[in-house]
Scaffold this motif. Structure first.
Motif, PDB file in Angstrom:
ATOM      1  N   ALA A 282       0.828  -1.209   0.000  1.00  0.00           N
ATOM      2  CA  ALA A 282       0.000   0.000   0.000  1.00  0.00           C
ATOM      3  C   ALA A 282       0.861   1.257   0.000  1.00  0.00           C
ATOM      4  CB  ALA A 282      -0.924  -0.004   1.221  1.00  0.00           C
ATOM      5  N   ARG A 283       2.028   1.194   0.641  1.00  0.00           N
ATOM      6  CA  ARG A 283       2.891   2.371   0.728  1.00  0.00           C
ATOM      7  C   ARG A 283       3.792   2.531  -0.495  1.00  0.00           C
ATOM      8  NH1 ARG A 283       5.097   2.080   7.023  1.00  0.00           N
ATOM      9  NH2 ARG A 283       3.043   2.055   8.036  1.00  0.00           N
ATOM     10  N   GLU A 284       3.809   1.539  -1.356  1.00  0.00           N
ATOM     11  CA  GLU A 284       4.713   1.586  -2.513  1.00  0.00           C
ATOM     12  C   GLU A 284       3.980   1.891  -3.814  1.00  0.00           C
ATOM     13  OE1 GLU A 284       4.779  -0.993  -0.340  1.00  0.00           O
ATOM     14  OE2 GLU A 284       6.610  -0.398   0.730  1.00  0.00           O
ATOM     15  N   ARG A 285       2.780   2.429  -3.739  1.00  0.00           N
ATOM     16  CA  ARG A 285       2.021   2.698  -4.964  1.00  0.00           C
ATOM     17  C   ARG A 285       2.772   3.651  -5.888  1.00  0.00           C
ATOM     18  NH1 ARG A 285      -3.280   0.997  -4.775  1.00  0.00           N
ATOM     19  NH2 ARG A 285      -4.056   0.390  -2.707  1.00  0.00           N
ATOM     20  N   LEU A 286       3.255   4.756  -5.339  1.00  0.00           N
ATOM     21  CA  LEU A 286       3.959   5.737  -6.162  1.00  0.00           C
ATOM     22  C   LEU A 286       5.255   5.160  -6.694  1.00  0.00           C
ATOM     23  CD1 LEU A 286       4.234   8.556  -7.322  1.00  0.00           C
ATOM     24  CD2 LEU A 286       5.269   9.288  -5.156  1.00  0.00           C
ATOM     25  N   THR A 287       5.999   4.462  -5.848  1.00  0.00           N
ATOM     26  CA  THR A 287       7.259   3.850  -6.292  1.00  0.00           C
ATOM     27  C   THR A 287       7.020   2.830  -7.393  1.00  0.00           C
ATOM     28  OG1 THR A 287       8.164   4.139  -4.061  1.00  0.00           O
ATOM     29  CG2 THR A 287       9.316   2.618  -5.526  1.00  0.00           C
ATOM     30  N   ASP A 288       6.014   1.987  -7.213  1.00  0.00           N
ATOM     31  CA  ASP A 288       5.697   0.986  -8.235  1.00  0.00           C
ATOM     32  C   ASP A 288       5.288   1.652  -9.549  1.00  0.00           C
ATOM     33  OD1 ASP A 288       6.284  -0.994  -6.463  1.00  0.00           O
ATOM     34  OD2 ASP A 288       4.210  -1.526  -6.010  1.00  0.00           O
ATOM     35  N   ALA A 289       4.505   2.725  -9.445  1.00  0.00           N
ATOM     36  CA  ALA A 289       4.078   3.431 -10.665  1.00  0.00           C
ATOM     37  C   ALA A 289       5.277   4.010 -11.399  1.00  0.00           C
ATOM     38  CB  ALA A 289       3.084   4.528 -10.309  1.00  0.00           C
ATOM     39  N   LEU A 290       6.239   4.577 -10.671  1.00  0.00           N
ATOM     40  CA  LEU A 290       7.432   5.134 -11.299  1.00  0.00           C
ATOM     41  C   LEU A 290       8.277   4.051 -11.938  1.00  0.00           C
ATOM     42  CD1 LEU A 290       8.475   7.798  -8.626  1.00  0.00           C
ATOM     43  CD2 LEU A 290       7.407   8.198 -10.857  1.00  0.00           C
ATOM     44  N   VAL A 291       8.428   2.923 -11.248  1.00  0.00           N
ATOM     45  CA  VAL A 291       9.232   1.818 -11.785  1.00  0.00           C
ATOM     46  C   VAL A 291       8.598   1.262 -13.054  1.00  0.00           C
ATOM     47  CG1 VAL A 291       9.978  -0.552 -11.327  1.00  0.00           C
ATOM     48  CG2 VAL A 291      10.295   1.199  -9.591  1.00  0.00           C
ATOM     49  N   ILE A 292       7.295   1.008 -13.010  1.00  0.00           N
ATOM     50  CA  ILE A 292       6.610   0.467 -14.188  1.00  0.00           C
ATOM     51  C   ILE A 292       6.627   1.485 -15.330  1.00  0.00           C
ATOM     52  CG2 ILE A 292       4.386  -0.329 -15.078  1.00  0.00           C
ATOM     53  CD1 ILE A 292       3.818  -1.456 -12.269  1.00  0.00           C
ATOM     54  N   GLY A 293       6.428   2.766 -15.006  1.00  0.00           N
ATOM     55  CA  GLY A 293       6.471   3.802 -16.036  1.00  0.00           C
ATOM     56  C   GLY A 293       7.831   3.899 -16.703  1.00  0.00           C
ATOM     57  N   ALA A 294       8.909   3.813 -15.901  1.00  0.00           N
ATOM     58  CA  ALA A 294      10.250   3.865 -16.481  1.00  0.00           C
ATOM     59  C   ALA A 294      10.513   2.651 -17.365  1.00  0.00           C
ATOM     60  CB  ALA A 294      11.290   3.947 -15.357  1.00  0.00           C
TER      61      ALA A 294
END
Length: 537
Positions: A282-294
């Motif tokens: 739940a706390r890694e939503r932004l991090t996961d979005a950035l990783v997948i986007g990159a």
């Protein structure tokens, strides 16, 4: 599962197939050994050979490290975010580099990372004077990561998605945070997969030919396979090519042995089969979005660049270019012939496995083992090495140009064979297990069994294997590069020559055509895959 007559037919076809593969590769190897006697003045350990061997291992090692390390956070992010819109398309996108010809990808990488590419334009706008150089080691690493990062992501993601749902329920009940989940649940799975994934990526990078030939940028960035090509086409030094071929076989043989030692069967934990639902992240939503986007941006940018540059080319003029017509027809004929031959070779190779099970006859088991090993022979003796042997043989017979197309067809068929076998073998084994005994008990055998039972059930994997073999043959440059000066013009060879003569607009148009044809062949199979499938090959 088989009648006696069916087993005899399969054994005969398997024996003929094994003899054909061994004879074709054996003749090439024998010619190389004969020519090695003329190179007595050469040594396997001079400074040049040591330098290119060191560079081959260096670029493969760094490429593997980057691909695998970057794949871990991407696979974790995709495994955590199982329900967001577009996830299935991202996983399909990760399959596209596997079916994209290396030359097309190289052109796209130049468009993005080259001196006038998007990245350097952005750096210049930020006031940075030193642009990124896409030629040399940097370009090779970018290209290898482009191809192998998606492969590593798919393999690691498949392993993470096999973790039982009970693990995630227990971790939620215990209140485990992301770090503890990674250390206690995800990392043991990733650690078990890493040797096989890293070994596979290292093997692909160490035997890379087209990428290094295109983006190497000079003698300082030369691998063993490229040096073989240069020894024949530029220096015409057969003894040197033979020594390099022997070194390449030694290297690939060692890598295959290491891969076999590192390969461990996956451990499947017990599960009730309930639907997987993860409660962490739940706390890694932004991090996961950035990783997948990159990841999406890195993978999609060269593909979009190829489309944009191809559409900007003078397509009407290319459409009436007779040389392009000749290259397209030659490529389609060679790929159709090689894909057909690959299936003809693969079917007995796949069928001999179930036929040898529960049979005490040692010859049948030996034949099955021999065919299994021969199907991966091209991994031990790379296409450029086999092409070198046949080039020297045909040159001695005075018929290089006349017989080269047939040699290229066979080499491309053997090149696709390991992948085709891995597509067909699971489907065929499952089909035989389900229908074999019933077919024999009902007396539906021989041709009637093939027509009414086997073909309807195996039509889809056969079509997938055929399309994949065609795509691999269409995009291959290694065998054609050895014979290319003898009047054989294929789309990859035409693209390579246009890039070499700095006719980038024409190269972009040819790349767009080649990429579209190959992706049309591979997309149907990737679109029908489940997210946990493929590429162990």
């Amino acid at each position: 599962m088989y009648t006696t007559s069916e087993r005899r037919a399969i054994t005969g076809a398997g024996g003929f197939t094994l003899a054909f593969i061994v004879l074709f590769a054996g003749l090439a190897t024998g010619v190389l050994l004969l020519h090695a006697q003329d190179g007595a003045g050469g040594t396997l350990f001079d400074a040049y050979l040591f330098r290119i061997t060191r560079f081959t291992l260096l670029q493969a090692g760094v490429s593997t490290l980057l691909s695998v390390v970057l794949a871990i956070p991407v696979a974790r992010a995709l495994a955590r975010r199982r329900a967001f819109t577009g996830r299935s398309w991202i996983i399909r996108l990760s399959a596209l580099p596997l079916g994209l010809p290396a030359l097309v990808a190289a052109l796209g990488i130049v468009e993005v990372w080259g001196r006038r590419g998007v990245i350097n334009e952005l750096l210049a706008a930020m006031g940075l004077a030193n642009p990124v150089s896409v030629y040399g080691l940097a370009g090779i690493l970018i290209a290898h990561v482009f191809f192998n990062l998606p492969l590593a992501v798919r393999l690691l993601l498949a392993g993470l998605e096999r973790i039982p749902a009970e693990y995630w329920l227990t971790s939620a009940n215990l209140g485990m945070r992301s770090g503890a989940v990674f250390r206690l649940i995800e990392w043991p799975v990733i650690r078990g997969l890493l040797p096989g994934v890293a070994g596979l990526v290292f093997m692909l990078c160490a035997t890379s030919f087209t990428i290094v030939l295109t983006l190497g940028g000079g003698p300082a960035a030369t691998t063993i396979e490229v040096a073989i090509y240069q020894a024949l086409r530029f220096d015409f030094d057969p003894p040197r090519a033979v020594i390099l071929s022997a070194l390449q076989i030694l290297l690939t043989g060692t890598l295959l042995l290491v891969l076999r030692l590192l390969g461990t069967p996956a451990e499947e934990a017990p599960t009730t089969g309930r639907t997987i639902r993860r409660f962490d992240g739940a706390r890694e939503r932004l991090t996961d979005a950035l990783v997948i986007g990159a990841f999406v941006a890195f993978t999609a940018a060269p593909l979009l660049a190829v489309v944009a540059s191809g559409l900007a080319a003078d397509l009407p003029r290319l459409a009436v270019d007779p040389l392009l017509h000749r290259a397209l027809i030659t490529s389609l004929l060679i790929s159709l012939a090689s894909a057909t031959l690959c299936l003809v070779i693969a079917i007995p190779t796949v069928a001999i496995g179930p036929a040898s099970e529960n049979r005490p006859e040692t010859p049948l088991r030996l034949l099955a083992g021999g065919l299994h090993a021969a199907s991966s022979l091209i991994l031990l003796v790379p296409p450029v090495v086999v092409a070198t042997g046949w080039f020297l043989m045909l040159r001695g017979l005075g018929g290089t140009a006349r017989f080269a197309p047939f040699v290229i067809v066979v080499i491309n068929a053997l090149m696709a064979l390991p992948f085709v076998v891995r597509v067909l073998a699971p489907a065929y084994r499952t089909h035989v297990a389900r229908t074999g005994r019933l077919s024999v008990s009902l007396g539906v055998t021989a041709w009637h069994r093939i027509r009414w039972i086997d073909l309807p059930a195996l039509r889809r994997p056969l079509m997938t294997a055929f399309a994949f073999a065609m795509a691999l043959s269409l995009g291959d440059l290694s065998a054609v590069a050895i014979f290319g000066a003898d009047g054989i013009v294929t789309l990859p060879w035409l693209l390579f020559s246009r890039m070499g003569s700095y006719r980038t607009a024409d190269a972009a148009g040819v790349a767009l055509l080649l990429g579209i044809v190959c992706l049309l062949l591979t997309l149907p199979s990737t679109a029908s895959e489940k997210t946990t499938s493929k590429h162990d090959a």
